[in-house]
Design a protein around this motif. Sequence first.
Motif, PDB file in Angstrom:
ATOM      1  N   GLY A  40       0.829  -1.194   0.000  1.00 57.73           N
ATOM      2  CA  GLY A  40       0.000   0.000   0.000  1.00 57.73           C
ATOM      3  C   GLY A  40       0.865   1.246   0.000  1.00 57.73           C
ATOM      4  O   GLY A  40       2.078   1.193   0.244  1.00 57.73           O
ATOM      5  N   GLY A  41       0.227   2.383  -0.248  1.00 57.99           N
ATOM      6  CA  GLY A  41       0.970   3.630  -0.300  1.00 57.99           C
ATOM      7  C   GLY A  41       1.596   4.008   1.029  1.00 57.99           C
ATOM      8  O   GLY A  41       2.747   4.460   1.088  1.00 57.99           O
ATOM      9  N   ALA A  42       0.854   3.836   2.131  1.00 59.27           N
ATOM     10  CA  ALA A  42       1.391   4.183   3.445  1.00 59.27           C
ATOM     11  C   ALA A  42       2.593   3.311   3.781  1.00 59.27           C
ATOM     12  O   ALA A  42       3.603   3.798   4.314  1.00 59.27           O
ATOM     13  CB  ALA A  42       0.311   4.025   4.514  1.00 59.27           C
ATOM     14  N   GLU A  43       2.502   2.025   3.458  1.00 63.71           N
ATOM     15  CA  GLU A  43       3.608   1.110   3.743  1.00 63.71           C
ATOM     16  C   GLU A  43       4.847   1.486   2.930  1.00 63.71           C
ATOM     17  O   GLU A  43       5.981   1.427   3.424  1.00 63.71           O
ATOM     18  CB  GLU A  43       3.180  -0.327   3.428  1.00 63.71           C
ATOM     19  CG  GLU A  43       2.117  -0.883   4.352  1.00 63.71           C
ATOM     20  CD  GLU A  43       0.695  -0.464   3.968  1.00 63.71           C
ATOM     21  OE1 GLU A  43      -0.254  -0.880   4.646  1.00 63.71           O
ATOM     22  OE2 GLU A  43       0.532   0.291   2.980  1.00 63.71           O
ATOM     23  N   LYS A  44       4.633   1.890   1.678  1.00 64.36           N
ATOM     24  CA  LYS A  44       5.753   2.302   0.837  1.00 64.36           C
ATOM     25  C   LYS A  44       6.439   3.538   1.403  1.00 64.36           C
ATOM     26  O   LYS A  44       7.671   3.624   1.442  1.00 64.36           O
ATOM     27  CB  LYS A  44       5.256   2.569  -0.584  1.00 64.36           C
ATOM     28  CG  LYS A  44       6.345   3.001  -1.554  1.00 64.36           C
ATOM     29  CD  LYS A  44       5.792   3.225  -2.947  1.00 64.36           C
ATOM     30  CE  LYS A  44       5.422   1.923  -3.621  1.00 64.36           C
ATOM     31  NZ  LYS A  44       5.068   2.109  -5.049  1.00 64.36           N
ATOM     32  N   GLN A  45       5.641   4.499   1.861  1.00 58.87           N
ATOM     33  CA  GLN A  45       6.217   5.718   2.420  1.00 58.87           C
ATOM     34  C   GLN A  45       6.928   5.456   3.745  1.00 58.87           C
ATOM     35  O   GLN A  45       7.974   6.035   4.018  1.00 58.87           O
ATOM     36  CB  GLN A  45       5.129   6.782   2.588  1.00 58.87           C
ATOM     37  CG  GLN A  45       4.652   7.380   1.279  1.00 58.87           C
ATOM     38  CD  GLN A  45       5.762   8.100   0.528  1.00 58.87           C
ATOM     39  OE1 GLN A  45       6.483   8.897   1.096  1.00 58.87           O
ATOM     40  NE2 GLN A  45       5.886   7.816  -0.758  1.00 58.87           N
ATOM     41  N   LEU A  46       6.356   4.591   4.570  1.00 55.97           N
ATOM     42  CA  LEU A  46       7.019   4.230   5.831  1.00 55.97           C
ATOM     43  C   LEU A  46       8.388   3.618   5.549  1.00 55.97           C
ATOM     44  O   LEU A  46       9.391   3.988   6.178  1.00 55.97           O
ATOM     45  CB  LEU A  46       6.152   3.257   6.622  1.00 55.97           C
ATOM     46  CG  LEU A  46       6.691   2.789   7.982  1.00 55.97           C
ATOM     47  CD1 LEU A  46       5.551   2.463   8.938  1.00 55.97           C
ATOM     48  CD2 LEU A  46       7.591   1.554   7.844  1.00 55.97           C
ATOM     49  N   SER A 305      -1.681  10.328  -3.507  1.00 57.83           N
ATOM     50  CA  SER A 305      -1.493   9.058  -4.191  1.00 57.83           C
ATOM     51  C   SER A 305      -0.055   8.814  -4.635  1.00 57.83           C
ATOM     52  O   SER A 305       0.515   9.585  -5.413  1.00 57.83           O
ATOM     53  CB  SER A 305      -2.407   8.997  -5.417  1.00 57.83           C
ATOM     54  OG  SER A 305      -2.048   7.914  -6.256  1.00 57.83           O
ATOM     55  N   ASN A 306       0.522   7.704  -4.180  1.00 62.77           N
ATOM     56  CA  ASN A 306       1.831   7.291  -4.656  1.00 62.77           C
ATOM     57  C   ASN A 306       1.802   6.956  -6.139  1.00 62.77           C
ATOM     58  O   ASN A 306       2.759   7.238  -6.865  1.00 62.77           O
ATOM     59  CB  ASN A 306       2.315   6.064  -3.870  1.00 62.77           C
ATOM     60  CG  ASN A 306       2.812   6.409  -2.488  1.00 62.77           C
ATOM     61  OD1 ASN A 306       3.993   6.620  -2.276  1.00 62.77           O
ATOM     62  ND2 ASN A 306       1.907   6.485  -1.537  1.00 62.77           N
ATOM     63  N   ALA A 307       0.711   6.361  -6.601  1.00 66.03           N
ATOM     64  CA  ALA A 307       0.606   5.988  -8.018  1.00 66.03           C
ATOM     65  C   ALA A 307       0.659   7.213  -8.913  1.00 66.03           C
ATOM     66  O   ALA A 307       1.327   7.213  -9.952  1.00 66.03           O
ATOM     67  CB  ALA A 307      -0.686   5.204  -8.250  1.00 66.03           C
TER      68      ALA A 307
END
Length: 397
Positions: A40-46, A305-307
């Motif tokens: 997910g986006g939050a996991e990628k940013q973490l 959005s990361n995407a």
Amino acid sequence: MTRHAEPPASRTINERLSAVRGEQAGLRRVAFLIGQLELGGAEKQLSLLARELRLRSIEVHVLLLSKGGPHEQTLREAGIGVHHLGFGRKPSGLPALRRNLVAFARLVVLLRGLRLDVLHAFLYESYMIGAVAARLARVPIVVAGRRGLRNRPDRPGWGSTLERAVNRVTDHVIANAAAVAEDARTVEHLPAHKLSVIYNGLPETAFDPAEPENIDTPLPVILCVANLLKIKGHRFLIDAAATLARQGNPCTIILVGDGPEYAPLQTQATTLGLDVRFLGSRTDTAGLLARADIVVLPSLSEGLSNAVMEAMAAGRPTIATSVGGTPELLEDRGLLVPPADPAALAEAITHLLTHPQHATTLATAARAWARKNLDATAMTIQHINLYHQLLETRCVE
């Protein structure tokens, strides 16, 4: 007023790192708390922020409420401690309650043992649990993340009361978009002085050129990277594709992601006779972005959005719904359409396909803006500076 630190884009990376060395005095250990580490986006940013902090000689730990995921190995290889707490995902009954109480006690003991300076909880369940545990463990600073719109002014009174109580024991809240911060003020009644906006970041590799992936089709390729959830609005993209086909402008739709909407979306595409290809979860999307004629995100709700960010960095023409923080990314740099409006989406796709020069102009502007404003180093410095300021304030008190 909500704080929104502008990225120091005019400074070189070496100058930024020098500034950080002065700012991080007293900041030794940071832990991030999140439910799991799926794609997910939050996991990628973490994962990105944790690794960037570790590069700056800050000890970092990642605490997982329930399970790991694809980012776990990357974190461990970067020298970051990853700790599983053992909370149940959907607890019910007395055994589940006992398990979660044991997991909560384990969290408090772990926080005490780590001797943290900052606990940063990323998502709703994390900060609802983490803030209380951190106070019991006497962690000096507790930060909560807001990474999407809540839009729930009608939530039950007990839920709002509990959230307000947690917010009172939280030192600061970081939103990843101005729209998310405004939502937190409106829905949760968070005071502006406890809110900061720090945009998500992109690693330098997001801007690297990539070899286009081979997709066997003579049609224009429309790419959507998002978990297959109702909130992501894929069904409206498929409806838009049906409109394009009826108008004599068929496209190949590439969907990257997995989730509970897979079967309904596949049925919808088959019924409409469309070329929709489901590629499942992918971490290697650079080649797909390079191959795509247009990137679309038809979400009904978004944070930042990361995407969309990755499409901008890759220099791809992008269309997205005007929700959450997306207009902050794409205003004058992409096309925005109303959510749940396949006719408007089809019109926007047609416009970019028939006006390639405009599509190129938007994509070029988006890439330049992303490089200036979505830099991972700038994002990291803003977090470090905020943590440092909060620690200084706590010491003065």
